[in-house]
Scaffold this motif. Structure first.
Motif, PDB file in Angstrom:
ATOM      1  N   ASN A  46      39.567 -11.631  14.285  1.00 49.55           N
ATOM      2  CA  ASN A  46      40.082 -10.440  13.593  1.00 49.55           C
ATOM      3  C   ASN A  46      41.446 -10.028  14.154  1.00 49.55           C
ATOM      4  OD1 ASN A  46      37.827 -10.348  11.967  1.00 49.55           O
ATOM      5  ND2 ASN A  46      36.809  -8.760  13.157  1.00 49.55           N
ATOM      6  N   LEU A  47      41.629 -10.177  15.462  1.00 46.56           N
ATOM      7  CA  LEU A  47      42.923  -9.868  16.074  1.00 46.56           C
ATOM      8  C   LEU A  47      44.000 -10.799  15.533  1.00 46.56           C
ATOM      9  CD1 LEU A  47      44.681  -8.347  18.114  1.00 46.56           C
ATOM     10  CD2 LEU A  47      43.874  -9.948  19.868  1.00 46.56           C
ATOM     11  N   THR A  48      43.681 -12.065  15.412  1.00 44.21           N
ATOM     12  CA  THR A  48      44.636 -13.039  14.863  1.00 44.21           C
ATOM     13  C   THR A  48      44.989 -12.681  13.425  1.00 44.21           C
ATOM     14  OG1 THR A  48      43.819 -14.767  16.329  1.00 44.21           O
ATOM     15  CG2 THR A  48      44.983 -15.485  14.335  1.00 44.21           C
ATOM     16  N   ARG A  49      43.981 -12.332  12.623  1.00 47.32           N
ATOM     17  CA  ARG A  49      44.243 -11.936  11.226  1.00 47.32           C
ATOM     18  C   ARG A  49      45.076 -10.663  11.153  1.00 47.32           C
ATOM     19  NH1 ARG A  49      39.286 -14.269  10.511  1.00 47.32           N
ATOM     20  NH2 ARG A  49      38.088 -12.383  10.881  1.00 47.32           N
ATOM     21  N   PHE A  50      44.768  -9.694  12.018  1.00 48.03           N
ATOM     22  CA  PHE A  50      45.532  -8.451  12.018  1.00 48.03           C
ATOM     23  C   PHE A  50      46.985  -8.717  12.378  1.00 48.03           C
ATOM     24  CE2 PHE A  50      47.417  -4.830  14.171  1.00 48.03           C
ATOM     25  CZ  PHE A  50      47.286  -3.859  13.184  1.00 48.03           C
ATOM     26  N   ARG A  51      47.210  -9.521  13.410  1.00 46.65           N
ATOM     27  CA  ARG A  51      48.586  -9.843  13.809  1.00 46.65           C
ATOM     28  C   ARG A  51      49.369 -10.469  12.659  1.00 46.65           C
ATOM     29  NH1 ARG A  51      49.969  -9.756  19.052  1.00 46.65           N
ATOM     30  NH2 ARG A  51      48.345  -9.503  20.597  1.00 46.65           N
ATOM     31  N   ALA A  52      48.722 -11.378  11.951  1.00 49.80           N
ATOM     32  CA  ALA A  52      49.389 -12.036  10.822  1.00 49.80           C
ATOM     33  C   ALA A  52      49.717 -11.019   9.732  1.00 49.80           C
ATOM     34  CB  ALA A  52      48.522 -13.164  10.274  1.00 49.80           C
ATOM     35  N   ALA A  53      48.761 -10.169   9.395  1.00 49.95           N
ATOM     36  CA  ALA A  53      48.990  -9.160   8.361  1.00 49.95           C
ATOM     37  C   ALA A  53      50.046  -8.159   8.815  1.00 49.95           C
ATOM     38  CB  ALA A  53      47.680  -8.443   8.029  1.00 49.95           C
ATOM     39  N   PHE A  54      50.010  -7.799  10.076  1.00 51.93           N
ATOM     40  CA  PHE A  54      50.966  -6.848  10.639  1.00 51.93           C
ATOM     41  C   PHE A  54      52.373  -7.430  10.597  1.00 51.93           C
ATOM     42  CE2 PHE A  54      52.909  -4.539  14.266  1.00 51.93           C
ATOM     43  CZ  PHE A  54      52.616  -3.243  13.885  1.00 51.93           C
ATOM     44  N   GLN A  55      52.510  -8.696  10.961  1.00 52.37           N
ATOM     45  CA  GLN A  55      53.822  -9.354  10.943  1.00 52.37           C
ATOM     46  C   GLN A  55      54.353  -9.496   9.517  1.00 52.37           C
ATOM     47  OE1 GLN A  55      55.670  -9.738  13.464  1.00 52.37           O
ATOM     48  NE2 GLN A  55      54.255  -9.694  15.167  1.00 52.37           N
ATOM     49  N   ASP A  56      53.453  -9.713   8.559  1.00 47.96           N
ATOM     50  CA  ASP A  56      53.863  -9.887   7.171  1.00 47.96           C
ATOM     51  C   ASP A  56      54.228  -8.568   6.490  1.00 47.96           C
ATOM     52  OD1 ASP A  56      53.493 -12.602   7.409  1.00 47.96           O
ATOM     53  OD2 ASP A  56      51.540 -12.609   6.393  1.00 47.96           O
ATOM     54  N   ALA A  57      53.715  -7.459   7.011  1.00 44.25           N
ATOM     55  CA  ALA A  57      53.966  -6.145   6.402  1.00 44.25           C
ATOM     56  C   ALA A  57      55.355  -5.648   6.796  1.00 44.25           C
ATOM     57  CB  ALA A  57      52.904  -5.152   6.849  1.00 44.25           C
ATOM     58  N   ALA A  58      55.858  -4.755   6.004  1.00 45.17           N
ATOM     59  CA  ALA A  58      57.166  -4.149   6.287  1.00 45.17           C
ATOM     60  C   ALA A  58      56.974  -3.003   7.273  1.00 45.17           C
ATOM     61  CB  ALA A  58      57.804  -3.657   4.999  1.00 45.17           C
ATOM     62  N   ILE A  59      56.704  -3.370   8.506  1.00 49.26           N
ATOM     63  CA  ILE A  59      56.462  -2.389   9.565  1.00 49.26           C
ATOM     64  C   ILE A  59      57.726  -2.276  10.413  1.00 49.26           C
ATOM     65  CG2 ILE A  59      55.012  -1.839  11.568  1.00 49.26           C
ATOM     66  CD1 ILE A  59      53.436  -1.889   8.960  1.00 49.26           C
ATOM     67  N   PRO A  60      58.163  -1.057  10.709  1.00 47.25           N
ATOM     68  CA  PRO A  60      59.366  -0.893  11.535  1.00 47.25           C
ATOM     69  C   PRO A  60      59.186  -1.527  12.918  1.00 47.25           C
ATOM     70  CG  PRO A  60      58.696   1.204  10.578  1.00 47.25           C
ATOM     71  CD  PRO A  60      57.612   0.220  10.281  1.00 47.25           C
ATOM     72  N   GLN A  61      60.271  -2.002  13.482  1.00 46.89           N
ATOM     73  CA  GLN A  61      60.233  -2.655  14.792  1.00 46.89           C
ATOM     74  C   GLN A  61      59.691  -1.713  15.862  1.00 46.89           C
ATOM     75  OE1 GLN A  61      60.801  -5.953  15.329  1.00 46.89           O
ATOM     76  NE2 GLN A  61      59.996  -5.538  17.377  1.00 46.89           N
ATOM     77  N   ALA A  62      59.992  -0.444  15.760  1.00 47.78           N
ATOM     78  CA  ALA A  62      59.497   0.515  16.756  1.00 47.78           C
ATOM     79  C   ALA A  62      57.970   0.534  16.759  1.00 47.78           C
ATOM     80  CB  ALA A  62      60.048   1.905  16.473  1.00 47.78           C
ATOM     81  N   SER A  63      57.361   0.433  15.603  1.00 49.92           N
ATOM     82  CA  SER A  63      55.896   0.385  15.516  1.00 49.92           C
ATOM     83  C   SER A  63      55.376  -0.899  16.144  1.00 49.92           C
ATOM     84  CB  SER A  63      55.438   0.463  14.061  1.00 49.92           C
ATOM     85  OG  SER A  63      55.779   1.702  13.499  1.00 49.92           O
ATOM     86  N   ARG A  64      56.061  -1.988  15.863  1.00 55.29           N
ATOM     87  CA  ARG A  64      55.665  -3.283  16.453  1.00 55.29           C
ATOM     88  C   ARG A  64      55.760  -3.231  17.974  1.00 55.29           C
ATOM     89  NH1 ARG A  64      55.870  -7.217  12.294  1.00 55.29           N
ATOM     90  NH2 ARG A  64      56.893  -6.385  10.455  1.00 55.29           N
ATOM     91  N   ASP A  65      56.827  -2.587  18.470  1.00 57.30           N
ATOM     92  CA  ASP A  65      57.061  -2.517  19.907  1.00 57.30           C
ATOM     93  C   ASP A  65      55.990  -1.703  20.631  1.00 57.30           C
ATOM     94  OD1 ASP A  65      59.333  -4.037  19.523  1.00 57.30           O
ATOM     95  OD2 ASP A  65      60.719  -2.334  19.688  1.00 57.30           O
ATOM     96  N   ILE A  66      55.323  -0.824  19.943  1.00 53.44           N
ATOM     97  CA  ILE A  66      54.267  -0.017  20.555  1.00 53.44           C
ATOM     98  C   ILE A  66      52.906  -0.671  20.359  1.00 53.44           C
ATOM     99  CG2 ILE A  66      52.999   2.164  20.350  1.00 53.44           C
ATOM    100  CD1 ILE A  66      55.714   3.507  19.838  1.00 53.44           C
ATOM    101  N   LEU A  67      52.609  -1.088  19.155  1.00 55.29           N
ATOM    102  CA  LEU A  67      51.254  -1.552  18.838  1.00 55.29           C
ATOM    103  C   LEU A  67      50.941  -2.938  19.384  1.00 55.29           C
ATOM    104  CD1 LEU A  67      48.622  -0.864  17.520  1.00 55.29           C
ATOM    105  CD2 LEU A  67      49.528  -1.697  15.358  1.00 55.29           C
ATOM    106  N   LEU A  68      51.840  -3.885  19.240  1.00 53.35           N
ATOM    107  CA  LEU A  68      51.539  -5.250  19.671  1.00 53.35           C
ATOM    108  C   LEU A  68      51.304  -5.360  21.180  1.00 53.35           C
ATOM    109  CD1 LEU A  68      53.808  -7.286  17.243  1.00 53.35           C
ATOM    110  CD2 LEU A  68      51.333  -6.882  17.093  1.00 53.35           C
ATOM    111  N   PRO A  69      52.119  -4.723  22.028  1.00 57.01           N
ATOM    112  CA  PRO A  69      51.808  -4.771  23.463  1.00 57.01           C
ATOM    113  C   PRO A  69      50.470  -4.097  23.803  1.00 57.01           C
ATOM    114  CG  PRO A  69      54.104  -4.194  23.157  1.00 57.01           C
ATOM    115  CD  PRO A  69      53.453  -4.144  21.798  1.00 57.01           C
ATOM    116  N   ALA A  70      50.135  -3.045  23.078  1.00 57.36           N
ATOM    117  CA  ALA A  70      48.844  -2.385  23.323  1.00 57.36           C
ATOM    118  C   ALA A  70      47.690  -3.328  22.991  1.00 57.36           C
ATOM    119  CB  ALA A  70      48.744  -1.104  22.496  1.00 57.36           C
TER     120      ALA A  70
END
Length: 114
Positions: A72-96
């Motif tokens: 599920n984490l792998t699927r979420f990462r893929a969906a998250f990367q494919d979505a138009a998510i701001p870099q600031a959100s990526r910088d907080i959520l992915l390290p967490a």
């Protein structure tokens, strides 16, 4: 609870101006967080019950839950990367999420230790 309250009391936080995630990602993230908490509790329970235990003695669903969580984490990462998510959100959520995955892996390793 105390840490959450301290965080709420701060005048500003790095994530205050971030846009909300799309609903589909919110649901996936919520499921991931819930399963991560369950994994941590279950691994800790095994450790508390006797320190280390062979996989045959783990609660039966524990191995399956961990495998499912990783998928599920792998699927979420893929969906998250494919979505138009701001870099600031990526910088907080992915390290967490990386931190959670690391904590779970450490608990699993302690449970598996001879």
């Amino acid at each position: 609870e105390q840490a959450a309250e301290v965080e709420r009391q701060k005048p500003t936080r790095p994530y205050d101006d971030l846009p909300a995630l799309p609903d589909a990602l919110k649901e996936q993230l919520s499921s991931l967080l819930g399963a991560a908490a369950q994994l941590e509790r279950d691994y800790q329970s095994v450790l508390d019950a006797g320190g280390t235990a062979p996989p045959a003695e783990w609660p039966l669903p524990l191995g399956r839950l961990h495998t499912q969580w990783q998928a599920n984490l792998t699927r979420f990462r893929a969906a998250f990367q494919d979505a138009a998510i701001p870099q600031a959100s990526r910088d907080i959520l992915l390290p967490a999420l990386d931190h959670m995955a690391h904590q779970i892996a450490e608990l699993e390793a302690r449970v598996r230790a001879p």
